[in-house]
Design an enzyme around this catalytic site. Sequence first.
Site, PDB file in Angstrom:
ATOM      1  N   LEU A 172       4.044 -47.629  -3.131  1.00 41.91           N
ATOM      2  CA  LEU A 172       4.214 -49.000  -3.632  1.00 41.91           C
ATOM      3  C   LEU A 172       5.313 -49.026  -4.686  1.00 41.91           C
ATOM      4  CD1 LEU A 172       0.584 -50.428  -3.877  1.00 41.91           C
ATOM      5  CD2 LEU A 172       2.304 -50.791  -2.107  1.00 41.91           C
ATOM      6  N   HIS A 173       6.548 -48.959  -4.238  1.00 37.25           N
ATOM      7  CA  HIS A 173       7.698 -49.033  -5.130  1.00 37.25           C
ATOM      8  C   HIS A 173       8.008 -50.509  -5.404  1.00 37.25           C
ATOM      9  CE1 HIS A 173      10.229 -49.942  -1.597  1.00 37.25           C
ATOM     10  NE2 HIS A 173       9.430 -49.086  -0.984  1.00 37.25           N
ATOM     11  N   ALA A 174       9.153 -50.799  -5.973  1.00 38.17           N
ATOM     12  CA  ALA A 174       9.472 -52.150  -6.452  1.00 38.17           C
ATOM     13  C   ALA A 174       9.366 -53.245  -5.390  1.00 38.17           C
ATOM     14  CB  ALA A 174      10.869 -52.169  -7.074  1.00 38.17           C
ATOM     15  N   ALA A 191       5.682 -53.832  -4.264  1.00 36.26           N
ATOM     16  CA  ALA A 191       4.934 -54.295  -5.438  1.00 36.26           C
ATOM     17  C   ALA A 191       5.285 -55.745  -5.743  1.00 36.26           C
ATOM     18  CB  ALA A 191       5.212 -53.397  -6.639  1.00 36.26           C
TER      19      ALA A 191
END
Length: 84
Positions: A14-16, A19
């Site tokens: 769940l990177h930028a 997210a």
Amino acid sequence: MKSIDITIQDKEGLHARPAGILSKAAKGFESKVTMTKNGKVADMKKIFAVMGLAVKCGETVTIAADGPDEDAAIEELTKLCKDA
């Protein structure tokens, strides 16, 4: 209150980008929506809180919603997590 456990399949976790998608979706619900990983709880309406969990591929998180639209929130956020 409703909750569901989900294993993250995205190879980047769940990177930028995911997210941000989850936070934007969570803001559309009146219910309080949280994500929990290893006992650490994040308000899903805050992108940096979700990113702060540092969820990696293969890790399991719990999404919980409490409020008048909790069923819809769980359904939508679960779908987004599986698509991420």
